[in-house]
Design a protein around this motif. Structure first.
Motif, short mmCIF file in Angstrom:
data_model
loop_
_atom_site.label_atom_id
_atom_site.label_comp_id
_atom_site.label_asym_id
_atom_site.label_seq_id
_atom_site.Cartn_x
_atom_site.Cartn_y
_atom_site.Cartn_z
N LYS A 643 1.86 13.84 6.48
CA LYS A 643 2.90 14.86 6.38
C LYS A 643 4.11 14.52 7.24
O LYS A 643 5.26 14.76 6.84
N ASP A 644 3.87 13.97 8.44
CA ASP A 644 4.98 13.58 9.31
C ASP A 644 5.84 12.51 8.66
O ASP A 644 7.07 12.51 8.80
N ARG A 645 5.18 11.57 7.97
CA ARG A 645 5.93 10.51 7.30
C ARG A 645 6.78 11.05 6.14
O ARG A 645 7.82 10.49 5.80
N LEU A 646 6.32 12.15 5.55
CA LEU A 646 7.04 12.72 4.40
C LEU A 646 8.21 13.61 4.80
O LEU A 646 9.06 13.95 3.97
N LEU A 647 8.26 14.03 6.08
CA LEU A 647 9.30 14.98 6.53
C LEU A 647 10.73 14.51 6.24
O LEU A 647 11.55 15.30 5.78
N PRO A 648 11.10 13.25 6.52
CA PRO A 648 12.50 12.84 6.29
C PRO A 648 12.87 12.75 4.82
O PRO A 648 14.05 12.63 4.50
N LEU A 649 11.86 12.76 3.94
CA LEU A 649 12.11 12.56 2.51
C LEU A 649 11.96 13.85 1.73
O LEU A 649 11.26 14.77 2.15
N LYS A 650 12.65 13.90 0.61
CA LYS A 650 12.46 15.03 -0.29
C LYS A 650 11.22 14.73 -1.13
O LYS A 650 11.25 13.86 -2.00
N SER A 651 10.14 15.47 -0.84
CA SER A 651 8.87 15.13 -1.49
C SER A 651 8.00 16.37 -1.64
O SER A 651 8.31 17.43 -1.10
N GLU A 652 6.93 16.20 -2.37
CA GLU A 652 5.96 17.28 -2.57
C GLU A 652 4.56 16.70 -2.35
O GLU A 652 4.19 15.71 -2.98
N PHE A 653 3.78 17.33 -1.48
CA PHE A 653 2.45 16.84 -1.11
C PHE A 653 1.38 17.83 -1.57
O PHE A 653 1.48 19.02 -1.28
N LYS A 654 0.38 17.30 -2.28
CA LYS A 654 -0.74 18.13 -2.73
C LYS A 654 -2.05 17.39 -2.44
O LYS A 654 -2.12 16.17 -2.62
N ILE A 655 -3.07 18.16 -2.02
CA ILE A 655 -4.39 17.56 -1.79
C ILE A 655 -5.45 18.48 -2.38
O ILE A 655 -5.39 19.70 -2.21
#
Length: 675
Positions: A643-655
């Motif tokens: 999640k920290d790696r995804l913060l700078p990017l516009k993204s969507e995370f699902k698990i």
């Protein structure tokens, strides 16, 4: 008269020509001082003034023009044409407002008040009030005093003597050190007259004597003797009135005789009428009736012939009182009734009351009627005075309310302006702050992008080094194989064939065939080595996909889980942002490690495809391991790192994960291409 008409027309034409040639330099008060103008009839004077007013419409707005317009307005006023005087004042007001000339605005209000002084006293009072306020702002004490005097003058003629006395007192505070002796004379005179009406005769005499003392300062000691003398007559009449009211009749007679000089009748007929009328009345009150009837009749006759109707009512009253004194009831009643009728017509309360009072005393049959009318008149006068008092107090109040509202409005406008400026400042500050922050984010993004590119470069460099090492090892192995195996076999085959080549023995021929087969085997081995070399050349072609593939291949070698990698061939990795690529690499690396350590999975599939939205990528990792409770593990280090790696990017995370049902991670990256 035709002569004066022609001369006046010629003078107007010359004036028009001179004004066109020299702008406003020809416009001055001398235009009203010519003998032609002075000897013209009022009708001709008005036409002449109209022509001057027309000329001013073609002249630019400056102080000279405004000064001349004031003189023009005054001249209309002197000709008793208040309507046109008011029109010129309105023009001055407009021009002064345009020029932001506060003094002229205040003066225009004063002149407008003068035009209403006779017909609409409340309007006159209102404009004097406005003028006073502006003069106060300008701190012009002399003109503030004049406006207070004019207000007091209005109040006096409305019968509000107490309020008038207060205004004159305030006026004298500003005028007492003034060099305008004529204004000071008028103020002292009005103060004395107010006290006389209030029956405070001691104070009245004090101020009338102060007015008399000022006379020597009017127009200098020797200049304009005629006008000074007229003021002296006015002062003498006022002082004699006080002596008469205090029953000092001899002093009154002496004061009046001091100004009754030869030629007065020709020079100032109105003053002459007042003096002989008052002189006859004072002599009558003193008991000396010699010549009284003649003086009173002459005063009445002249007043009637000159149309001085206020004087006529008073003279009729004096004659009625005289005939009461000489016990000529018939004549007394006749004159008193005439006085009453005219006083009621002119609405002069003082003469009306006196006439009714004397009639009730001498006409016994109608005494009750006169007494009743006297009471009604007294009540109505008291009521009128109260209404007037309230009216002028209301004007003062409403003016102050308007001023207070203007102050409040001004304060509100000030607050609005300050608030607006503050808001603009805040907005500018926010915009600048956001711009700086945006620039900072842009710099940080560029730095992160540069770091990602450097990281990918290091990975590629590291992998390239490993690839080169593997290549060298493979080349050494092939070289050894060629040297130790192929070359020895070739040498042995060559030696054997050399020995057997000369023999025709069947057994030897069979051995020769064996060595031929060996040569074919060596040929096949050489082909295999060549193929290995060709494969190495192909593997030497390296890119981002190879980096991911190598990562997964390395993970396959260190664990029991079988990892497979599927990638969409339509993805153009050359245009994908470096930050996105390094993030995908690190997340895949993190996930593969977590699967190997914790999932106990037999199989894990990594998929990279083009996203459903434009300019997006979708990364999916799915295993068939033991799974876990997402809610309880949401704060785990592995997931937190992702999640920290995804913060700078516009993204969507699902698990998605459940116990014994495996785990699926889906990450969608938006705006992945370089701008």
């Amino acid at each position: 008269m035709k002569k004066y008409r022609v001369l006046l027309i010629c003078f107007s034409l010359l004036l028009i020509i001179s004004c066109k040639q020299d702008n406003v330099s020809s416009l001055n008060s001398n235009l009203f001082q010519s003998e032609v103008y002075k000897k013209s009839k009022t009708e001709l004077k008005i036409k002449y003034l109209d022509s001057l007013e027309g000329i001013t419409n073609r002249i630019s707005n400056d102080s000279i023009l405004r000064s001349f317009l004031f003189e023009l307005s005054a001249e209309y006023y002197y000709q008793n044409n208040n309507k046109k005087s008011f029109g010129v004042c309105k023009k001055i007001l407009c021009l002064s407002s345009t020029a932001k000339d506060t003094f002229s605005i205040a003066k225009a209000y004063s002149y407008i008040g003068d035009t209403f002084q006779i017909s609409q006293k409340d309007s006159a009072y209102y404009y004097y009030q406005k003028s006073e306020k502006l003069y106060r702002i300008l701190n012009n004490r002399n003109y503030v005093g004049k406006m207070l005097f004019k207000k007091a003058y209005i109040l006096f003629f409305e019968g509000n003597y107490t309020e008038s006395e207060i205004q004159v007192s305030n006026s004298l505070l500003y005028l007492k050190n003034s060099k305008d002796a004529e204004m000071l004379f008028a103020a002292y005179t009005l103060m004395g007259t107010n006290f006389e009406k209030l029956e405070e005769y001691k104070e009245a005499l004090k101020y009338q004597l102060l007015a008399k003392d000022v006379l020597n300062n009017i127009y200098g000691s020797n200049s304009n003797l005629e006008k000074k003398y007229l003021h002296k007559i006015e002062s003498a009449i006022n002082i004699s009135n006080i002596y008469e009211k205090t029953h000092q009749y001899q002093k009154s007679i002496q004061e009046l005789k001091s100004v009754l000089i030869p030629g007065l009748k020709e020079k100032w007929i109105q003053g002459y009428v007042t003096i002989i009328g008052n002189l006859g009345y004072s002599k009558m009150k003193s008991g000396n009736l010699e010549g009284v009837e003649k003086l009173l009749n002459e005063s009445l006759t002249i007043s009637k012939s000159k149309g001085i109707y206020n004087n006529v009512a008073h003279k009729l009253l004096n004659l009625g009182e005289y005939y009461v004194k000489v016990k000529d009831s018939a004549r007394a009643i006749s004159y008193l009734k005439q006085s009453l009728q005219l006083a009621e017509k002119l609405k002069t309360g003082e003469e009306t009351q006196k006439s009714l009072k004397l009639l009730s005393q001498i006409d016994k049959q109608n005494a009750a009627i006169y007494d009743k009318r006297y009471i009604v008149i007294s009540d109505s006068l008291a009521k009128a005075q109260r209404i007037n008092r309230n009216k002028y107090a209301r004007i003062e109040y409403e003016t102050s309310v308007v001023e207070d509202e203007n102050k409040v409005l001004s304060a509100k406008n000030t607050y609005i302006i300050i608030g607006s400026l503050l808001l603009i400042f805040i907005l500018i500050t926010v915009i600048v702050y956001r711009h700086i922050k945006s620039q900072k984010r842009e710099i940080e993004f560029r730095k992160a992008q540069q770091k990602a590119e450097e990281e990918i470069f290091e990975l590629l460099k590291e992998y390239q080094i490993k690839l080169v090492d593997a290549k060298e090892q493979e080349q050494n192995r092939i070289s050894k194989e060629l040297h130790d195996s192929v070359m020895n076999k070739l040498y042995g085959a060559r030696m054997q064939l050399g020995i057997l080549n000369d023999s025709d023995v069947k057994e030897i021929k069979e051995k020769r065939l064996i060595y031929v087969d060996l040569l074919q085997e060596i040929e096949q081995e050489i082909r295999t080595i060549s193929h290995d070399l060709q494969s190495d050349v192909i593997d030497n072609q390296f890119d981002y996909v190879s980096l991911l593939s190598n990562l997964i291949q390395l993970q396959n070698e260190i664990g029991t889980t079988i990892f497979s990698f599927e990638i969409d061939s339509e993805i153009d990795w050359d245009v994908i942002d470096s930050i996105v690529k390094i993030t995908i690499f690190r997340i895949v690396q993190e996930c593969l490690l977590n699967v190997t350590k914790h999932a106990k999975a037999k199989q894990c599939i990594v998929t990279l495809t083009v996203g459903e939205e434009l300019n997006s990528l979708k990364l999916t990792l799915k295993d068939d391991g033991i799974g876990f409770d997402v809610a309880s593990k949401a704060s785990g280090i592995g997931l937190k790192n992702i999640k920290d790696r995804l913060l700078p990017l516009k993204s969507e995370f699902k698990i998605f994960s459940n116990l014994d049902e495996g785990t699926s991670i889906q990450i969608t990256f938006f705006k992945v291409q370089l701008d």
